[in-house]
Design a protein around this motif. Structure first.
Motif, PDB file in Angstrom:
ATOM      1  N   ALA A  21       0.828  -1.207   0.000  1.00 37.23           N
ATOM      2  CA  ALA A  21       0.000   0.000   0.000  1.00 37.23           C
ATOM      3  C   ALA A  21       0.861   1.254   0.000  1.00 37.23           C
ATOM      4  O   ALA A  21       0.590   2.218  -0.725  1.00 37.23           O
ATOM      5  CB  ALA A  21      -0.933  -0.011   1.213  1.00 37.23           C
ATOM      6  N   ALA A  22       1.918   1.253   0.816  1.00 35.14           N
ATOM      7  CA  ALA A  22       2.799   2.413   0.876  1.00 35.14           C
ATOM      8  C   ALA A  22       3.539   2.622  -0.442  1.00 35.14           C
ATOM      9  O   ALA A  22       3.748   3.761  -0.882  1.00 35.14           O
ATOM     10  CB  ALA A  22       3.799   2.248   2.024  1.00 35.14           C
ATOM     11  N   ALA A  23       3.936   1.520  -1.094  1.00 38.27           N
ATOM     12  CA  ALA A  23       4.607   1.629  -2.391  1.00 38.27           C
ATOM     13  C   ALA A  23       3.672   2.250  -3.431  1.00 38.27           C
ATOM     14  O   ALA A  23       4.093   3.100  -4.226  1.00 38.27           O
ATOM     15  CB  ALA A  23       5.079   0.258  -2.856  1.00 38.27           C
ATOM     16  N   GLN A  40      -1.962   2.394 -12.802  1.00 31.70           N
ATOM     17  CA  GLN A  40      -1.691   1.306 -13.749  1.00 31.70           C
ATOM     18  C   GLN A  40      -1.516  -0.044 -13.053  1.00 31.70           C
ATOM     19  O   GLN A  40      -1.368  -1.070 -13.725  1.00 31.70           O
ATOM     20  CB  GLN A  40      -0.422   1.614 -14.546  1.00 31.70           C
ATOM     21  N   VAL A  41      -1.510  -0.040 -11.718  1.00 30.15           N
ATOM     22  CA  VAL A  41      -1.192  -1.240 -10.950  1.00 30.15           C
ATOM     23  C   VAL A  41      -2.376  -1.615 -10.052  1.00 30.15           C
ATOM     24  O   VAL A  41      -2.873  -0.780  -9.291  1.00 30.15           O
ATOM     25  CB  VAL A  41       0.060  -1.029 -10.086  1.00 30.15           C
ATOM     26  N   VAL A  42      -2.807  -2.869 -10.118  1.00 32.15           N
ATOM     27  CA  VAL A  42      -3.886  -3.362  -9.260  1.00 32.15           C
ATOM     28  C   VAL A  42      -3.272  -4.173  -8.118  1.00 32.15           C
ATOM     29  O   VAL A  42      -2.622  -5.185  -8.366  1.00 32.15           O
ATOM     30  CB  VAL A  42      -4.867  -4.253 -10.046  1.00 32.15           C
ATOM     31  N   PRO A  43      -3.450  -3.752  -6.869  1.00 29.66           N
ATOM     32  CA  PRO A  43      -2.959  -4.551  -5.749  1.00 29.66           C
ATOM     33  C   PRO A  43      -3.920  -5.704  -5.459  1.00 29.66           C
ATOM     34  O   PRO A  43      -5.143  -5.505  -5.406  1.00 29.66           O
ATOM     35  CB  PRO A  43      -2.915  -3.554  -4.591  1.00 29.66           C
ATOM     36  N   VAL A  44      -3.362  -6.905  -5.268  1.00 28.01           N
ATOM     37  CA  VAL A  44      -4.201  -8.102  -5.120  1.00 28.01           C
ATOM     38  C   VAL A  44      -3.662  -8.986  -3.998  1.00 28.01           C
ATOM     39  O   VAL A  44      -2.453  -9.232  -3.914  1.00 28.01           O
ATOM     40  CB  VAL A  44      -4.250  -8.922  -6.433  1.00 28.01           C
ATOM     41  N   HIS A  86     -15.584 -11.925   4.263  1.00 31.94           N
ATOM     42  CA  HIS A  86     -14.519 -11.688   5.239  1.00 31.94           C
ATOM     43  C   HIS A  86     -13.363 -10.929   4.598  1.00 31.94           C
ATOM     44  O   HIS A  86     -12.796 -10.006   5.205  1.00 31.94           O
ATOM     45  CB  HIS A  86     -14.032 -13.017   5.811  1.00 31.94           C
ATOM     46  N   LEU A  87     -13.016 -11.303   3.373  1.00 30.57           N
ATOM     47  CA  LEU A  87     -11.933 -10.607   2.683  1.00 30.57           C
ATOM     48  C   LEU A  87     -12.286  -9.153   2.392  1.00 30.57           C
ATOM     49  O   LEU A  87     -11.412  -8.281   2.419  1.00 30.57           O
ATOM     50  CB  LEU A  87     -11.599 -11.321   1.374  1.00 30.57           C
ATOM     51  N   ALA A  88     -13.554  -8.888   2.098  1.00 32.77           N
ATOM     52  CA  ALA A  88     -13.967  -7.517   1.806  1.00 32.77           C
ATOM     53  C   ALA A  88     -13.647  -6.589   2.967  1.00 32.77           C
ATOM     54  O   ALA A  88     -13.140  -5.471   2.780  1.00 32.77           O
ATOM     55  CB  ALA A  88     -15.463  -7.472   1.482  1.00 32.77           C
ATOM     56  N   ASP A  89     -13.897  -7.040   4.176  1.00 35.18           N
ATOM     57  CA  ASP A  89     -13.577  -6.235   5.356  1.00 35.18           C
ATOM     58  C   ASP A  89     -12.068  -6.130   5.548  1.00 35.18           C
ATOM     59  O   ASP A  89     -11.538  -5.061   5.856  1.00 35.18           O
ATOM     60  CB  ASP A  89     -14.231  -6.848   6.591  1.00 35.18           C
ATOM     61  N   TYR A  90     -11.375  -7.228   5.323  1.00 36.54           N
ATOM     62  CA  TYR A  90      -9.934  -7.259   5.589  1.00 36.54           C
ATOM     63  C   TYR A  90      -9.150  -6.357   4.635  1.00 36.54           C
ATOM     64  O   TYR A  90      -8.329  -5.544   5.065  1.00 36.54           O
ATOM     65  CB  TYR A  90      -9.436  -8.693   5.483  1.00 36.54           C
ATOM     66  N   VAL A  91      -9.367  -6.477   3.336  1.00 38.03           N
ATOM     67  CA  VAL A  91      -8.568  -5.709   2.381  1.00 38.03           C
ATOM     68  C   VAL A  91      -8.842  -4.214   2.483  1.00 38.03           C
ATOM     69  O   VAL A  91      -7.964  -3.392   2.175  1.00 38.03           O
ATOM     70  CB  VAL A  91      -8.800  -6.198   0.935  1.00 38.03           C
ATOM     71  N   SER A  92     -10.033  -3.842   2.943  1.00 39.00           N
ATOM     72  CA  SER A  92     -10.363  -2.424   3.063  1.00 39.00           C
ATOM     73  C   SER A  92      -9.505  -1.715   4.107  1.00 39.00           C
ATOM     74  O   SER A  92      -9.416  -0.485   4.108  1.00 39.00           O
ATOM     75  CB  SER A  92     -11.841  -2.253   3.402  1.00 39.00           C
ATOM     76  N   PHE A 109      -6.280  -1.872   4.307  1.00 39.17           N
ATOM     77  CA  PHE A 109      -4.931  -1.604   3.817  1.00 39.17           C
ATOM     78  C   PHE A 109      -4.894  -0.584   2.683  1.00 39.17           C
ATOM     79  O   PHE A 109      -4.055   0.317   2.684  1.00 39.17           O
ATOM     80  CB  PHE A 109      -4.273  -2.910   3.351  1.00 39.17           C
ATOM     81  N   HIS A 110      -5.769  -0.736   1.713  1.00 41.32           N
ATOM     82  CA  HIS A 110      -5.751   0.188   0.572  1.00 41.32           C
ATOM     83  C   HIS A 110      -7.123   0.133  -0.099  1.00 41.32           C
ATOM     84  O   HIS A 110      -7.699  -0.948  -0.244  1.00 41.32           O
ATOM     85  CB  HIS A 110      -4.661  -0.211  -0.433  1.00 41.32           C
ATOM     86  N   PRO A 111      -7.656   1.276  -0.515  1.00 41.02           N
ATOM     87  CA  PRO A 111      -9.007   1.281  -1.101  1.00 41.02           C
ATOM     88  C   PRO A 111      -9.116   0.487  -2.398  1.00 41.02           C
ATOM     89  O   PRO A 111     -10.219   0.080  -2.773  1.00 41.02           O
ATOM     90  CB  PRO A 111      -9.283   2.777  -1.342  1.00 41.02           C
TER      91      PRO A 111
END
Length: 228
Positions: free
Chosen positions: A110-112, A122-126, A139-145, A147-149
């Protein structure tokens, strides 16, 4: 003939010595000497030098990682590699119940992206979960939110996860400790930079700084732009 072979051997040694010296002088600030030497040799013999250097690990010539997959994202939508066609991915294999390593690496990703500024579009974080038993889409929907939108969480059946892990040569295994009521997942912890063709362009070791990661991603994007 023997004299000719000796002469060619001496010339080859001198040539490689010169390339080594060139690599030493021209390597990037965070590029290892071995990576720099490999890149210069590839350029010398007409190959395409990997652009992983600054903070990343260049894949050896001829080695490929990545490829197709069929998973489910955090909204419950079925996705494949075709949904990301034409875009880059910054990809990590982990799980939401991970106590320390996964949050650290996702935070670095996220910081990068933040450091990349407009290029980050141009980059999708996954995040691909290696714990599909517990990591449901909801569960993942709550977790990934956290760190980065734009971070996407992918999961699937045990078979689907095993297949994509195989393509990326990811190790993972369930671990149960006598002092714990639940289990942990032991897993490798590389961050992958994946090109628009779904192939890995470079790897980032655990604890790679966001600055080094951002520099390597920017170098790859720049190299791709020059080739197009």
């Amino acid at each position: 003939m023997l004299r000719l072979i000796r002469l060619l051997a001496v010339l080859l040694i001198l040539l490689l010595g010169g390339v080594w010296a060139l690599a030493w002088v021209t390597r990037g600030p965070e590029e290892s000497l071995v990576d720099a030497f490999t890149n210069r040799v590839a350029q010398l013999f007409g190959g395409q030098a990997p652009v992983a250097a600054m903070g990343g690990i260049a894949l050896p010539q001829g080695m490929t990682l990545g490829g197709g997959f069929s998973l489910v994202d955090q909204t419950g939508r079925a996705v494949t590699e075709r949904d990301y066609a034409g875009r880059w991915m910054l990809l990590y294999f982990g799980y939401s119940y991970c106590p320390d390593v996964c949050p650290t690496e996702l935070g670095a990703m996220a910081a990068a992206l933040d450091q990349l500024g407009p290029l980050a579009e141009q980059v999708v974080p996954v995040l691909i979960s290696v714990d599909p038993e517990r990591d449901t889409p909801e569960h993942l929907a709550d977790y990934v939110s956290r760190f980065h939108p734009r971070l996407q969480g992918l999961t699937g059946t045990a078979e689907q996860v095993a297949e994509v892990a195989r393509r990326y040569r990811v190790y993972y295994a369930k671990v149960r400790r006598p002092d714990m009521t639940d289990y942990l997942m032991d897993h490798s912890s590389f961050v992958y930079l994946v090109g628009p063709d779904a192939r890995v362009r470079s790897l980032f070791r655990p604890d790679t700084s966001p600055e080094a990661m951002a520099a390597a991603v920017q170098a790859q994007l720049g190299a791709a732009s020059r080739r197009s």
